[in-house]
Design an enzyme around this catalytic site. Structure first.
Site, PDB file in Angstrom:
ATOM      1  N   GLY A 199      53.649  43.185  25.088  1.00 34.11           N
ATOM      2  CA  GLY A 199      54.383  42.757  26.270  1.00 34.11           C
ATOM      3  C   GLY A 199      55.867  42.768  26.028  1.00 34.11           C
ATOM      4  N   GLY A 210      47.515  43.427  22.512  1.00 37.61           N
ATOM      5  CA  GLY A 210      48.368  43.762  23.643  1.00 37.61           C
ATOM      6  C   GLY A 210      49.824  43.798  23.239  1.00 37.61           C
ATOM      7  N   PHE A 253      57.752  40.372  25.474  1.00 42.63           N
ATOM      8  CA  PHE A 253      58.230  39.363  24.550  1.00 42.63           C
ATOM      9  C   PHE A 253      57.569  39.446  23.180  1.00 42.63           C
ATOM     10  CE2 PHE A 253      58.920  37.737  28.807  1.00 42.63           C
ATOM     11  CZ  PHE A 253      60.244  37.364  28.745  1.00 42.63           C
ATOM     12  N   GLY A 254      56.761  40.454  22.951  1.00 46.00           N
ATOM     13  CA  GLY A 254      56.183  40.602  21.624  1.00 46.00           C
ATOM     14  C   GLY A 254      54.782  41.170  21.655  1.00 46.00           C
ATOM     15  N   ASP A 269      56.053  32.022  33.711  1.00 42.67           N
ATOM     16  CA  ASP A 269      55.663  33.431  33.576  1.00 42.67           C
ATOM     17  C   ASP A 269      54.199  33.622  33.998  1.00 42.67           C
ATOM     18  OD1 ASP A 269      56.236  36.073  33.073  1.00 42.67           O
ATOM     19  OD2 ASP A 269      55.766  35.970  30.939  1.00 42.67           O
TER      20      ASP A 269
END
Length: 674
Positions: A362, A360, A364-365, A479
């Site tokens: 996202g 995946g 943030f990385g 989150d």
């Protein structure tokens, strides 16, 4: 007749031969037995338990989340006759715990006495293959056990991740102590022992039927039994054990491969446990990578030119290799060593972080699937940009602390690796991927039915309650969203991605002032205060419930009507008395309308624009389990989004609107017309 005589003689000879084979390892009697190794021994095994050719009883293998049991095949009469007191008994066994990866094992093993050998309903991991959530603590299970626990679980009040405990009916120990022994050679000084030290140890369990005293003693192998036990308590086992009981071992693994072994075992009733012949014990298995070759250390240069060439080539290759796998490893991180992965191991596990292993992407990385070569453990590796060096020790300390979280609805954070400008977080791999893909993204994913969705909501709530109230510190996730909820092999929801999480002590205020998270899940007060709290997590959880129930994202940028903001769209239907019309169109709620109504109303309560109107996660669990009724919400003509903005702009009168109080005693609703 001569033929019959010869046949009888042959049968007796075969019986004597079989008996001699068994007695080479086992001496048995009406009141005792002893195994000095388990070769040719007959034990009742289930799960992952096996006896190796050299005589080691391996309760677990190289697999995660498994359980196993091994029992003496016949039951023991621990009372002389029914109704009498349980007799004195003494047990001794030699064991070893071998971590497959690093220096950590999860979860542990037990010696146990039970009225049954059937543990098919027991859970692995934190329940040690012994009990499950339903029967833990119930006196009807008639369980007595001594746990050797290598994983701290605060749900059972574990004191640390290296302790021995006496368990009666429950995995919450009646008494426990850090593993160690009182050394008679040094005036009885207490010395710690590490259960996962790759070394053999001996444990004695003694029960005095007259005084009802239970003593548990631990010592390194070859050391005479210490005079002072590690644990001592009194408990009348006549009230626990049944007339006929089975004696054996149980073990289980969590998210990290662990090998739990028994090398020898003895028992005596109304007499000391027979001595185990240490000289006959098999060796504890060795696992892990082979020792590095010493070839370069014994080769002498044949000629100066060849020597210079070899050294020069080696230096060049070494420098290139170091540059390829270079990490940042400062002195401040020494204490966190066991939680640190080498970049080289992660690089090879993910096949060089190739796109074929990409799970995946996202904000943030990227997240990659990996397989650690030494342990064969499947992991998910998240690569996060991290340039700042300020507060790095505190940041790494928080990662290590989060790695100690143990809950069935949390994805295990196994450790980290740090390179220049980059942080790699290593998680337990979840085979069914993220919930987000089942709700929104992939058409090949089957639609989750309502029972599955409601179970996922309850699971995430349980994990969040543990983070907020049940662990030693308060953990703010910051989150919570569908893409950060992963599904295990049984489609249970597990809250993951703790890259933004922050910890603080119970009874204190969090000091975070930097707003992080995902748009659509951010509580309105964050825009004013910038301060994350448990209530901002509750707000995000409310939006998460709507996302799961309605099958829509919190913000739909492609919509041109009121459905653009999910919370306002649901509130609009709530005003019209059409709340269940917001249910995902792929679902039918005919048989589950009460649960759907509960979920939607609870979501509106959790996502309330005023933080003091939101419930705690403890109350959320009570609502979901129907332990207390949900407070009634009174509709308002103003959308949640506008109310949140007005509160942030200082319209205090809207923060004190007349309201009703639900059965929980919490102000939870708004009146209209103000």
């Amino acid at each position: 007749m001569p033929g019959m005589v010869r046949l009888s003689f042959l049968l007796k000879l075969l019986f004597s031969l079989a008996l001699s084979l068994v007695s080479s390892t086992t001496d048995t009697g009406e009141d005792q037995f002893v195994y000095s190794g388990f070769s040719r021994s007959i034990l009742d095994l289930d799960g992952a338990a096996t006896i190796t050719p050299d005589g080691v009883l391996e309760l677990t293998n190289h697999t995660v989340h498994i359980k196993a049991h091994a029992f003496y095949p016949s039951p023991w009469l621990l009372r002389k006759s029914p109704g009498e007191m349980v007799q004195s008994f003494s047990v001794s066994f030699v064991f070893g715990m071998v971590p497959i990866y690093s220096d950590k094992c999860t979860d542990g093993m037990t010696f146990l006495i039970s009225p049954t050998k059937d543990f098919s309903g027991a859970q692995a991991s934190q329940y040690l293959g012994l009990l499950n959530k339903t029967i833990d603590g119930q006196k009807s299970n008639h369980i007595f056990a001594v746990e050797l626990d290598s994983s701290q679980n605060t749900e059972f009040g574990d004191i640390d991740d290296n302790h021995i405990g006496i368990d009666i009916y429950s995995l919450t120990s009646t008494k426990s102590n850090t593993a160690g022994f009182y050394d008679d050679r040094n005036n009885g000084i207490f010395k710690n022992l590490s259960l996962v030290s790759h070394k053999e140890m001996q444990l004695w369990v003694d029960y005095n039927g007259d005084t009802t005293q239970i003593n548990v003693t631990l010592a390194p192998l070859r050391l005479i039994k210490p005079s002072r036990p590690l644990l001592s308590t009194t408990y009348n086992l006549s009230t626990v054990l049944e007339d006929q009981s089975y004696i054996g071992f149980s073990a289980s693994t969590g998210p990290i491969n662990s090998l739990y072994c028994v090398l020898g075992w003895s028992l005596g009733v109304n007499r000391p446990a027979p001595l185990i012949d240490i000289a006959k014990l098999p060796k504890l298995p060795h696992v892990g990578p082979k020792s590095r070759s010493k070839l370069l250390e014994i080769i002498l240069p044949i000629a100066t030119a060849i020597f210079i060439f070899l050294v020069g080539t080696t230096v060049i290759l070494f420098v290139r290799r170091r540059m390829k796998y270079a990490e940042i490893n400062e002195d401040l991180e020494v204490e966190f060593g066991p939680h640190r992965f080498s970049y080289k191991d992660l690089f090879h596990a993910t096949d060089g972080f190739k796109n074929k292993n990409l799970l995946g992407l996202g904000g943030f990385g990227k997240v990659y699937r990996g397989l650690l070569s030494a342990s064969k453990l499947e992991v998910a590796v998240k690569r996060v940009s991290h340039e700042s060096q300020q507060g790095m020790k505190e940041f790494v300390a928080e990662i290590v602390s989060i790695g100690r979280l143990q809950h069935r609805n949390l994805v295990q954070l196994l450790g980290y690796c740090r390179r220049k400008g980059e942080l790699l977080l290593v998680y337990e791999y979840m085979s069914n991927g993220s919930l987000d893909k089942y709700l929104h993204c992939e058409e090949d994913k089957p639609t989750l039915n309502w029972a599955q969705r409601f179970q996922i909501i309850k699971g995430v709530a349980s994990g969040l309650f543990y983070l907020h109230e049940r662990w030693e510190k308060v953990v703010l996730h910051r989150d919570i969203k569908a893409s950060n909820v992963l599904l295990d092999s049984e489609m249970n929801g597990r809250l993951g991605d703790f890259g933004l999480a922050r910890l603080y002590d119970h009874g204190t205020d969090p000091q975070t002032t930097h707003v992080v998270g995902t748009m659509g899940y951010l509580a309105p007060e964050l825009a004013r205060t910038g301060k994350a709290t448990t209530q901002t997590d509750v707000y995000a959880f409310g939006i998460f419930i709507l996302e799961v129930t309605c099958g829509q994202r919190p913000i739909n940028n492609h919509a041109d009507d009121s459905s653009q903001i999910l919370i306002d769209w649901v509130v609009e239907h709530w005003h019209k008395g059409l709340l269940t019309y917001t249910l995902d169109r792929r679902l039918q709620c005919n048989d589950n309308s009460d649960e759907v109504n509960l979920a939607l109303n609870l979501a509106l309560l959790c996502a309330h624009p005023f933080c003091n109107a939101r419930p705690s996660m403890r109350q959320v669990i009570q609502y979901l389990n129907s332990e207390i009724p949900l407070p009634e919400l009174i509709p308002t003509n103003i959308s949640y989004t506008v109310l949140g903005l007005m509160q942030n702009e200082g319209f205090d009168q809207y923060a004190s609107l007349p309201s009703t109080v639900g059965s929980s005693g919490m102000t939870s609703s708004l009146s209209s017309g103000r």
